[in-house]
Write an enzyme that holds these catalytic residues in place. Sequence first.
Site, short mmCIF file in Angstrom:
data_model
loop_
_atom_site.label_atom_id
_atom_site.label_comp_id
_atom_site.label_asym_id
_atom_site.label_seq_id
_atom_site.Cartn_x
_atom_site.Cartn_y
_atom_site.Cartn_z
N GLU A 1 -0.55 4.82 -0.63
CA GLU A 1 -1.32 6.03 -0.91
C GLU A 1 -0.46 7.27 -0.70
OE1 GLU A 1 -4.82 5.74 1.51
OE2 GLU A 1 -5.94 4.71 -0.05
N THR B 1 -2.81 6.30 -22.25
CA THR B 1 -2.64 4.94 -21.74
C THR B 1 -1.15 4.60 -21.88
OG1 THR B 1 -2.93 3.91 -23.89
CG2 THR B 1 -4.93 4.26 -22.58
N ASP C 1 -5.33 13.91 -25.33
CA ASP C 1 -5.37 12.51 -24.90
C ASP C 1 -4.69 11.69 -26.00
OD1 ASP C 1 -5.95 9.87 -24.42
OD2 ASP C 1 -8.07 10.20 -23.96
N LYS D 1 -0.98 0.86 -25.36
CA LYS D 1 -1.31 0.79 -26.79
C LYS D 1 0.01 0.86 -27.57
CE LYS D 1 -5.97 2.31 -25.75
NZ LYS D 1 -7.02 3.33 -25.89
N ARG E 1 -0.93 -2.43 -18.87
CA ARG E 1 -2.22 -1.73 -18.93
C ARG E 1 -2.24 -0.64 -17.86
NH1 ARG E 1 -6.44 -2.83 -21.73
NH2 ARG E 1 -5.24 -4.53 -22.63
N TYR F 1 0.84 -1.20 0.00
CA TYR F 1 0.00 0.00 0.00
C TYR F 1 0.87 1.24 0.00
CZ TYR F 1 -5.01 -0.11 -0.10
OH TYR F 1 -6.30 -0.17 -0.55
C1 LIG Z 1 -8.04 3.66 -25.06
C2 LIG Z 1 -8.38 5.07 -24.82
C3 LIG Z 1 -8.65 5.55 -23.52
C4 LIG Z 1 -8.93 4.68 -22.33
O1 LIG Z 1 -8.07 3.80 -21.94
P1 LIG Z 1 -8.45 2.63 -20.91
O2 LIG Z 1 -7.11 2.25 -20.43
O3 LIG Z 1 -9.17 1.60 -21.69
O4 LIG Z 1 -9.28 3.22 -19.83
C5 LIG Z 1 -8.81 6.91 -23.33
N1 LIG Z 1 -8.75 7.75 -24.38
C6 LIG Z 1 -8.54 7.33 -25.62
C7 LIG Z 1 -8.49 8.33 -26.73
C8 LIG Z 1 -8.36 5.97 -25.89
O5 LIG Z 1 -8.19 5.56 -27.15
#
Ligand SMILES: *Cc1c(COP(=O)(O)O)cnc(C)c1O
Length: 433
Positions: free
Chosen positions: A55, A225, A199, A228, A234, A53
Site C-alpha cells: 500500500e 485499460t 477514457d 484491450k 487485465r 503487500y
Molecule cells: C472496457 C472499458 C472500461 C472498463 O474496463 P474494465 O477493465 O472492464 O473495468 C472502461 N471504459 C471503457 C471506455 C471501456 O471500453
Amino acid sequence: MPFFDFIQADPQVAQLLASELDRQRRGVELIASENFTSNAVMRTMGTWLTNKYAEGYPGRRYYGGCEVVDEVEQLAIDRLKELFGVEYANVQPHSGAQANAAVFLAVLNPGDKVLGFDLSHGGHLSHGSPVNFSGKVYRATFYGVSRETGQIDMDVVAETARKERPKLIVCGASAYARDWDYARFRAIADEVGALLLADIAHPAGLIAGKHLADPAPWVDIITSTTHKTLRGPRGGIIMMGKDKDNPWGRTTKKGAPIQMSAILNSGVFPGMQGGPLEHVIAAKAVAFGEALLPSFRTYGAQVMANAHTMAEAFVNRGYQLVSGGTDNHLMLIDLSNKNVNGKIAEKALGQADITVNKNMVPFDTQSPMVTSGIRIGTAAITTRGLKEAQCVQIVDWIDALIQKPEDEQVQASIRKEVNGLMSQFPLYPSIQG
Ligand SMILES: *Cc1c(COP(=O)(O)O)cnc(C)c1O
C-alpha cells in the site's frame, strides 16, 4: 513445457484451464475488447509478486520489504510515461472501471454533474450509467451520435455542455468506430469550465502506436485499460500529459499548492483501492516494454488494416455499419435489415466457434439482452497472425451463418473450417494444454 503440472493439487481447476485454452485456441476471437497477451506478460502475472503487500507508492509505502516491488512499479511507470509521452502515470488501478472511479472520486464531489457518451450509443457503464456508481453518486448527462451520420455531432456536444454546465466531460467509448476530436472537446470544456477526461480503454494500443489522434496535449486526464488493444494484463492506468496545480486552490498545511498528480494518486489509494497488484503491475511493465518496440507499431497498423478490410467486406455484402465504416479496430454492425437480432447472431456465430458480442446500436428498439447489433474487433485475431485474406474469409463465414442462423449443418461445417484455419495460427505453442 507443461503448464498445468504445478496445479496437479487441483485437477478440477486444471481441467477448466485446459478447456479454456482449447476454446481460445480453436476459435476466431472477434470480441473487440479482448486480446491475447504474450507468454511473458501472462507468466509474469503468475509469480510470487502476488504475495507482497505494498500500500502506498514507490518510496512511500505503509509496509516493509518493498525495495524490489518499488523498482518494479517505478519501471512500469517510467515505461508508460515514455510510451504515451506523458508526465504523470499511475499503474495501480485494478481495471478500467476502477481507474475511472478513482478519477471521479478525486476530481468530483458527490452530486456534481458529469457529461459522458451515452451507453446505448456505445459509451461505457462507468461514465454515468444509472446502474453504476458513476450514475448513482454523480448527476450524469449524455451526448450521443446523430441519427443521420452515426457519428458524434460536436455542435450537439457543445450545446449540451452549455446547457448542463458539467464539472467533468468524458470522451471515450466501448463501441464507437470513429476517432475523437480532442481539440474540439478541449474548447468546449474550457468554455464551460469543465475538466476533460479521455477514457482510451479501447484504442490505447493504437494511440500508443501513433495510428490515432493523441489526447495527451488536449485533455486533463487520461484513463485506460491495459488489456484491450494495448495487449497487456487485465488492468487499468491513469495518466496526465502535464502535471499541474489543482484548479480548486487546495493547499498543503504549509500553504503549498497540491499538484493534480497527488490528488489523482490519492484517488486510487487510499481513495478507491487497497494494496496494489504488484504481480499485475510487473506484467504491465512487460507489456509496456513490448509496446515500445517497433513491432508493436506494425501490429497496430495490421489491426487497423484488418478492421478496414472486414468493414469493407461487410458493406459489400449489404451490411449496415453504424457510421458507415471504421477508423479504428472495431465496427458496430446494425443487423436490423438482416432478419436477425444481436442475440440470435451471437449464438449462431458461437456455434461455429466465432466469438462476438451482441451490442446495442444507437436508437436501438431492442432490449440490451437482445439488441439489434453485433460488435466486432480485430485486435485478437491480428495477434494470432491473421491478415486481410483471412478477414475476408471470416466475413464470408459470418454472412453464411447470419443468413441461416438456425442451420446446424452450416454451423458444423463452418466450425470445422474455423478450427482448421486457427490450427495454422498457434496460440501459446510452448504450453501443452
Ligand atoms: C472496457 C472499458 C472500461 C472498463 O474496463 P474494465 O477493465 O472492464 O473495468 C472502461 N471504459 C471503457 C471506455 C471501456 O471500453
